[in-house]
Design a protein around this motif. Sequence first.
Motif, mmCIF file in Angstrom:
data_model
loop_
_atom_site.group_PDB
_atom_site.id
_atom_site.type_symbol
_atom_site.label_atom_id
_atom_site.label_comp_id
_atom_site.label_asym_id
_atom_site.label_seq_id
_atom_site.Cartn_x
_atom_site.Cartn_y
_atom_site.Cartn_z
ATOM 1 N N VAL A 1 -0.334 -15.005 -6.278
ATOM 2 C CA VAL A 1 -1.462 -14.373 -5.600
ATOM 3 C C VAL A 1 -1.267 -14.659 -4.116
ATOM 4 C CG1 VAL A 1 -3.952 -14.172 -5.439
ATOM 5 C CG2 VAL A 1 -2.911 -14.898 -7.578
ATOM 6 N N ASN A 2 -1.363 -13.595 -3.334
ATOM 7 C CA ASN A 2 -1.065 -13.779 -1.920
ATOM 8 C C ASN A 2 -2.360 -13.937 -1.134
ATOM 9 O OD1 ASN A 2 0.385 -14.038 0.310
ATOM 10 N ND2 ASN A 2 1.172 -11.952 0.382
ATOM 11 N N TRP A 3 -2.860 -15.145 -1.105
ATOM 12 C CA TRP A 3 -4.137 -15.342 -0.423
ATOM 13 C C TRP A 3 -3.950 -16.139 0.853
ATOM 14 C CZ3 TRP A 3 -6.022 -20.575 -0.874
ATOM 15 C CH2 TRP A 3 -5.323 -21.353 -1.793
ATOM 16 N N ARG A 4 -4.909 -15.947 1.723
ATOM 17 C CA ARG A 4 -4.890 -16.618 3.001
ATOM 18 C C ARG A 4 -5.043 -18.121 2.785
ATOM 19 N NH1 ARG A 4 -7.276 -15.218 8.523
ATOM 20 N NH2 ARG A 4 -6.322 -13.180 8.657
ATOM 21 N N LEU B 1 -3.690 -22.553 -13.467
ATOM 22 C CA LEU B 1 -4.450 -21.648 -12.602
ATOM 23 C C LEU B 1 -4.045 -21.831 -11.140
ATOM 24 C CD1 LEU B 1 -8.050 -21.900 -14.082
ATOM 25 C CD2 LEU B 1 -6.729 -19.814 -13.773
ATOM 26 N N VAL B 2 -4.065 -23.077 -10.694
ATOM 27 C CA VAL B 2 -3.788 -23.340 -9.283
ATOM 28 C C VAL B 2 -2.340 -22.968 -8.953
ATOM 29 C CG1 VAL B 2 -3.735 -25.104 -7.506
ATOM 30 C CG2 VAL B 2 -5.511 -25.166 -9.250
ATOM 31 N N TRP C 1 -0.552 -20.772 -10.364
ATOM 32 C CA TRP C 1 -0.433 -19.308 -10.337
ATOM 33 C C TRP C 1 -0.887 -18.764 -8.991
ATOM 34 C CZ3 TRP C 1 2.084 -16.193 -13.493
ATOM 35 C CH2 TRP C 1 1.882 -14.822 -13.377
ATOM 36 N N SER C 2 -1.978 -19.299 -8.490
ATOM 37 C CA SER C 2 -2.475 -18.823 -7.192
ATOM 38 C C SER C 2 -1.474 -19.130 -6.093
ATOM 39 C CB SER C 2 -3.821 -19.463 -6.871
ATOM 40 O OG SER C 2 -3.626 -20.728 -6.281
ATOM 41 N N ASN D 1 -7.617 -12.382 -1.504
ATOM 42 C CA ASN D 1 -8.070 -13.706 -1.067
ATOM 43 C C ASN D 1 -9.047 -14.290 -2.067
ATOM 44 O OD1 ASN D 1 -6.554 -13.708 1.196
ATOM 45 N ND2 ASN D 1 -8.184 -13.013 2.545
ATOM 46 N N PRO E 1 -10.171 -24.930 -8.980
ATOM 47 C CA PRO E 1 -10.170 -26.297 -9.519
ATOM 48 C C PRO E 1 -9.574 -27.287 -8.541
ATOM 49 C CG PRO E 1 -9.288 -24.764 -11.135
ATOM 50 C CD PRO E 1 -9.477 -23.987 -9.861
ATOM 51 N N PHE F 1 -1.785 -13.174 -15.386
ATOM 52 C CA PHE F 1 -1.688 -14.616 -15.585
ATOM 53 C C PHE F 1 -1.726 -14.960 -17.072
ATOM 54 C CE2 PHE F 1 -4.377 -18.465 -16.198
ATOM 55 C CZ PHE F 1 -3.449 -19.405 -15.807
ATOM 56 N N ARG G 1 1.485 -4.733 -13.976
ATOM 57 C CA ARG G 1 0.535 -4.141 -13.036
ATOM 58 C C ARG G 1 0.452 -2.628 -13.286
ATOM 59 N NH1 ARG G 1 1.675 -7.452 -8.130
ATOM 60 N NH2 ARG G 1 0.104 -8.967 -8.765
ATOM 61 N N ALA H 1 -2.503 -24.906 1.561
ATOM 62 C CA ALA H 1 -2.868 -25.577 0.310
ATOM 63 C C ALA H 1 -1.645 -26.240 -0.310
ATOM 64 C CB ALA H 1 -3.471 -24.571 -0.667
ATOM 65 N N PHE I 1 -9.567 -31.901 -15.065
ATOM 66 C CA PHE I 1 -9.878 -30.485 -14.913
ATOM 67 C C PHE I 1 -9.815 -30.031 -13.452
ATOM 68 C CE2 PHE I 1 -11.363 -30.936 -19.196
ATOM 69 C CZ PHE I 1 -11.230 -29.672 -19.733
ATOM 70 N N LEU I 2 -9.603 -30.975 -12.548
ATOM 71 C CA LEU I 2 -9.592 -30.623 -11.130
ATOM 72 C C LEU I 2 -8.180 -30.625 -10.562
ATOM 73 C CD1 LEU I 2 -12.789 -32.548 -10.020
ATOM 74 C CD2 LEU I 2 -12.540 -30.171 -10.696
ATOM 75 N N GLU J 1 -5.227 -9.204 -12.157
ATOM 76 C CA GLU J 1 -4.608 -10.482 -11.809
ATOM 77 C C GLU J 1 -4.757 -11.482 -12.963
ATOM 78 O OE1 GLU J 1 -2.878 -11.061 -9.137
ATOM 79 O OE2 GLU J 1 -3.278 -9.105 -8.252
ATOM 80 N N TRP J 2 -5.948 -11.476 -13.570
ATOM 81 C CA TRP J 2 -6.179 -12.396 -14.674
ATOM 82 C C TRP J 2 -5.295 -12.050 -15.847
ATOM 83 C CZ3 TRP J 2 -8.026 -16.963 -15.699
ATOM 84 C CH2 TRP J 2 -8.256 -17.323 -17.026
#
Lengths: 355, 275
Positions: free
Chosen positions: B98-101, B90-91, B93-94, A41, A50, B182, B172, B106, B146-147, B178-179
């Motif tokens: 990346v498996n985030w809550r 970056l965004v 990739w997430s 997370n 960003p 990417f 892996r 989003a 940048f945002l 993770e970085w």
Amino acid sequence: MGRLNFRLTKASFDQNLRFLKRHVCRYAGNVVVSLMMKRRNLIGYLFASPWMVGFLLLIAWPFAASIYWSFCQYDLINPPEWVGTENYRRLMQEFREGRGFAVALQNTAYYALLSVPLSIVVGMGLAVALSWRVRGQAFYRTAFYLPAVIPIVATSVLWMWLLDPQDGMVNYLLSWLGVPGQNWLTQSRSAFSVAGLENAAGWAAGKNQLLLFGSKDALVLMSVWAVGNAMIIFLAAMGDVPESLYEAATIDGAGRFRKFWHVTLPLLSPVILFNLVMGLIKSVQTFTSIYILSEGTGQPGESLLVFSLHLFLSAFSDLEMGYASAMAWVTFVILVVCTLLLFRSSKHWVFYSSQ
Amino acid sequence: MKFAKTANFWRHVILLLLALLFTLPLILMVFSSLKTPEELARNPYGLLPETWRWQNYPDALTAIPFGRYLLNSLVLCTGTVLGATLSCALVAWSLSHVNWRGRKTAFVLIIGTMLLPWQVTMVPRFVLIRELGLYDSLWAIILPAFLGEAFFIFLLRQFFMTLPREMLEAGRVDGLGEWGLFWRIGLPLSKPALATVAVFQFVYTWNDFSGPLLYLNDPEKFPLAYGLERFVSAYGDQTHLLLAASVMFTVPIIILFFLAQKTFIQGIATTGLKG
């Protein structure tokens, strides 16, 4: 086997140890996994940060502020002052009296209603021509697409010169066809309006000159010239039409036209819907070319005072942020309703091949 | 056979006429930018100039602070291209690896913001930029890049989803974090998609007129797109200079288009958006 045993024998001790090993390890594993999940997370949030900052600063807050200010009087200098539905009532009143917002809506609707369907017809026509198997396809594709990459500022400057009533090239070419010179950028009357039709009727009766096209028609002409993007989308979609369908149609004795009508067009209908929606959104947001053609005034008359220019002028020249915000929201709602209606209607004319 | 040949002939005629119709304004712009002002007034319809007046170009360069504007344009383009590619990668990739809550939410929000017209957020954005003290600074245009930009995030996410999972698993196993995944695997494999974003952002910033109109006030900071419009207001009657300046403003985009034609056309054909 799978539980604790409180008899004090060696066997039961071993059993208990096995049990603990298995369960504690599983539990510890769960903890580690959940920690990793949390780390996941965290990593996810870091990667997405960003956008998160951008979303809060550039979307969410402006969204909320714009709703709030639409109920305020706000001139950028003094703090916003709550005035209730005053701004919306003013919009309603202008709408009834046919000035301000009503003019902007009319102009925007005229531009959208002409430029969007025309762009689709022209874009599709060009795509059909490009799908012919002839030499030099790449050359023709580039030629048709090139206007779409020209910076809009340059396009506007160029067309202001081409559409000059005295010595513009467009009027010169029209004169070859026997059409008298048009007051493209200096006439507020548009071709497809009551006044425009009256002019045409008067010309037919020999009473006046044929001065049909005005500033909004010039704008439509410019947008159709830069139709490349819609054309490329149609072209890509045409490439996806399975060859077997055309072969089947040929066996059934279908000619060129019937093949287009019964095979190509139905299979392109989802793309037509897409281009319609995108074109609609784009036409409502058109700003730069209109600002440059009218030198930021909406002239001649109020013929180029479209919604986006009216909004800009209300906000930054009249400093009426509240009124501008209310107008942005009303127009946004109208745009959403139009888009939804388009999607609704699509049930009747869009054909999805998976059905 | 004979029928096919004549049909082909007519197809070429139609295509050539259409090509001429679409490129004629550009051809006229280039040739007329080399005419003398006197000839432009006397005979605006001739295609080739009677006398080729190359001097129009140096004249246009001095009539407007072209170098200054060009520099500003390049600063803005470099800044926004860097910002948009980095932040959107970056965004994206997430959202893809990346498996985030909350990533599904989003993603829905990002798609939603693509549909929001800029006019709705225009006024508050302006106020925000002013409050941050960025009004009349090039940062007012660079910083938002940048945002993240919803469209580019979407485009990159779609591309990242197609990267082979086995390759990331291998990374892996080799001990990449993770970085590292990417930076060492994701980005190098995604050069075409990143190039698409860079090209689109460059063209967008180069052409952008409303940004400078809203946020810039000092003529020293104007980029070309805005400076050119000021030039129109000031020198509206000097068509020869106007056309020369427009040609110089357009040429970099045309060159970029020919260099990255595939990127342009595929980007539009696959996503259909932007432009």
